[in-house]
Design an enzyme around this catalytic site. Sequence first.
Site, PDB file in Angstrom:
ATOM      1  N   ASN A 215     -10.364  -2.754   2.458  1.00  0.00           N
ATOM      2  CA  ASN A 215     -10.019  -2.797   1.038  1.00  0.00           C
ATOM      3  C   ASN A 215     -11.274  -2.590   0.202  1.00  0.00           C
ATOM      4  O   ASN A 215     -12.388  -2.579   0.731  1.00  0.00           O
ATOM      5  CB  ASN A 215      -9.431  -4.176   0.681  1.00  0.00           C
ATOM      6  CG  ASN A 215      -7.937  -4.279   0.994  1.00  0.00           C
ATOM      7  OD1 ASN A 215      -7.258  -3.285   1.208  1.00  0.00           O
ATOM      8  ND2 ASN A 215      -7.438  -5.501   1.023  1.00  0.00           N
TER       9      ASN A 215
ATOM     10  N   HIS B  50       0.832  -1.225   0.000  1.00  0.00           N
ATOM     11  CA  HIS B  50       0.000   0.000   0.000  1.00  0.00           C
ATOM     12  C   HIS B  50       0.862   1.270   0.000  1.00  0.00           C
ATOM     13  O   HIS B  50       0.499   2.271   0.606  1.00  0.00           O
ATOM     14  CB  HIS B  50      -0.949   0.039   1.213  1.00  0.00           C
ATOM     15  CG  HIS B  50      -1.951  -1.063   1.235  1.00  0.00           C
ATOM     16  ND1 HIS B  50      -3.210  -0.934   0.718  1.00  0.00           N
ATOM     17  CD2 HIS B  50      -1.879  -2.324   1.722  1.00  0.00           C
ATOM     18  CE1 HIS B  50      -3.891  -2.069   0.883  1.00  0.00           C
ATOM     19  NE2 HIS B  50      -3.094  -2.930   1.484  1.00  0.00           N
TER      20      HIS B  50
ATOM     21  N   HIS C  91      -3.865   1.159  12.174  1.00  0.00           N
ATOM     22  CA  HIS C  91      -3.601  -0.053  12.943  1.00  0.00           C
ATOM     23  C   HIS C  91      -4.941  -0.718  13.261  1.00  0.00           C
ATOM     24  O   HIS C  91      -5.814  -0.089  13.875  1.00  0.00           O
ATOM     25  CB  HIS C  91      -2.871   0.337  14.236  1.00  0.00           C
ATOM     26  CG  HIS C  91      -2.465  -0.819  15.099  1.00  0.00           C
ATOM     27  ND1 HIS C  91      -2.449  -2.124  14.655  1.00  0.00           N
ATOM     28  CD2 HIS C  91      -2.046  -0.867  16.390  1.00  0.00           C
ATOM     29  CE1 HIS C  91      -2.045  -2.908  15.635  1.00  0.00           C
ATOM     30  NE2 HIS C  91      -1.797  -2.179  16.705  1.00  0.00           N
TER      31      HIS C  91
END
Length: 699
Positions: free
Chosen positions: A143, A70, A334
């Site tokens: 995603n 990414h 995170h």
Amino acid sequence: MTDRKQEQRDTVRADDPTNGPLTTDQGVPVDHTDDALAAGERGPTLMEDFHFREKLTRFDHERIPERVVHARGAGAYGYFEPYESCAGFTRAAFLQDPSVRTPVFVRFSTVQGPKGSADTVRDVRGFATKFYTSEGNYDLVGNNFPVFFIQDGIKFPDFVHAVKPEPDTDIPTGASAHDTLWDFVSLQPETLHAIMWLMSDRAIPRSYRMMQGFGVHTFRFVDVNGHGTFVKFHWKPKLGSHSLVWDEAQECQGRDPDFNRRDLWNAIAAGEYPEWELGVQLVPEEDEFAFDFDLLDATKVIPEEQVPVRPVGRMVLNRNPDNFFAETEQVAFHTANVVPGIDFTNDPLLQARNFSYLDTQLIRLGGPNFTQIPVNRPVAPVRNNQRDGYHQSAIHTGTNYSNNSLGAGCPAVSGADGSAYTHHAERVDGAKIRRRSPSFQDHYSQAALFWNSMADWEKEHIVQAFRFELGKVGALAVRARTVDELSNVDLELAREVARGIGVPVPQGGAEPGRYKSASPALSLEAQRGDGSLRTRQIAVLVTDGVDAEQVTSAREALAAEGAVVEAIAPADGTVTGSDGQEYQVDRALPTVASVLYDAVLVPGGPVGTPAVASDPDAVRFVRDAYRHGKPVGALGSGVGALTPVVPDAVHVATQNGSVVADQGVVTDTSPGPAQSEFLQRFIRAVAEHRHWGRPPVRT
Ligand code: HDE
């Protein structure tokens, strides 16, 4: 959308730290920054030139390691607001009150390519959201596919090594079409479902603003009584989900490698704020085993027809970052950043992520104090005894241990008021083993579910994508093994792929019709959004002598629908319209291409076919738009400009002067301003996004 950068450059911000005279990092004024201090005009540079040394040292240290995956991304700020209280299933504060807006930062990304790779590659897109809630930061790191390639995080380094550029050549950049990825896929059938998504048009989104997002894992909501509910998260874009076609995506990589990030930036700068609805699929804990797959398996979807997506709020992105590095590059997500009311499940992929993201930020951002960087800083107060470390910018005073009496016991753990995070008290009991659960073993039925749910044109694109990708694989054994795996999903798919890549056409496999189920919501056909034209880019090809009335009437009607209309001429500057007036040109033909637009309109001129018909760039423009399924409109004598490109089957119907809309080719040969019937048809054709099944171009 016109470029808004200049407006931004012209606005001097009062809080810009570079306003005012030049200084060193120590604040010492500098009067000369173009020549280093030297012993004489032609002499050596002097060590004592602290400004020169500081300037170069700082430059040498400008880069930090890019994300291992990414790496390429674009971000924006905005807000989230719930539609109503979700107290029935979660105590999360940001999901309670429709009048409370929670600030967010979202980063979209591709996965495989480095930071400088092109946007429109075939890849998964990251969709990571940081909610700055009153109870601390919550990160939903998702995603644009609802499933992942592997089931257990311990395989992540293997998968990423396989898809990344090959270690000897560092090839390919931003692409999955190479031997190692497909070798991995062919040996790892759990990848197949996500691979189906990767081969579909979902992997080449038209815009970050036009793609769905998914939390992928099954998470857990927890209410105020500690009662848990399984949850899957969905983002649905208001503008609908739209994709490019592969040929177009490839050309975009050269014409505008920043296609998706520019689109996001320009839309927000123009006040066209992208919006998504947050939806949840809720599964009561009692129903954990009610499915024919395991909820903990991240390679599976819960079909929307089985558990509907319940809308719970909306997110609007309304501010571009001011500094790419400070914000988009340094933002640190995170999965373990959760708030009270949101908890994990035992999904082994999620468990691995809960380790990996903090670990990666420590190396990427150079130490443990990255939460002090503005983009990462919670709006909720931070009080603890964590101290020191690289780049500490807080000046802590008082005691630094717990329990203490010297610091009045502060910071004390919260408890009595029930505001603290408490982990869901799930009972866990098991032997320590390394073994994949038998409930994770079915790798084919949902890959088939996806395939069965596709429209014909989507299936065709998937077959073409497999042929392209596997056609780039040098090892024939890998091609053949992948086709064998595909035959377990759908024999016809496998055969179609095999026919294009020179490997034996499989005879056996999943017998036709073995997997019958479909989930219509998986097709892009079901994700068209509000059907509006907002922010669609429409090119109007103009030259001297162009029918001014046609251009103006079409332009006004399309702009009223929210489309962005640009006049494109063979050269920049102005063109002289049929009324003798000068009209401003937005772009010169050599600087653009039809792949950068959603539709094209060719107006006519009072005398015969417009000059665009004989301009090879213009002909190519129309031809590519037609080939890529885009709406093509033509007015008056402009209809003649389509003749070299659009085949008779579509074109002939336009010869009798009547208004025709055929496969998104909309024409009206009558002279004068664009008629409302034509405009309505053209607007509908643009709202459709693409038109499949057209006969091939003439040339
Ligand atoms: Fe990530 N992933 N991931 N991932 N991921 C990272 O964290 C990782 C996975 C996703 O815009 C890294 O800060 C492991 C699934 C996004 O900054 C790293 C596993 C999903 C982003 C990492 C996964 C994602 C990342 C690299 C398997 C969708 C970009 C840089 C167990 C639900 C966030 C970083 C941004 C980034 C690890 C699988 C989404 C290395 C170990 C599944 C959107 O920590």
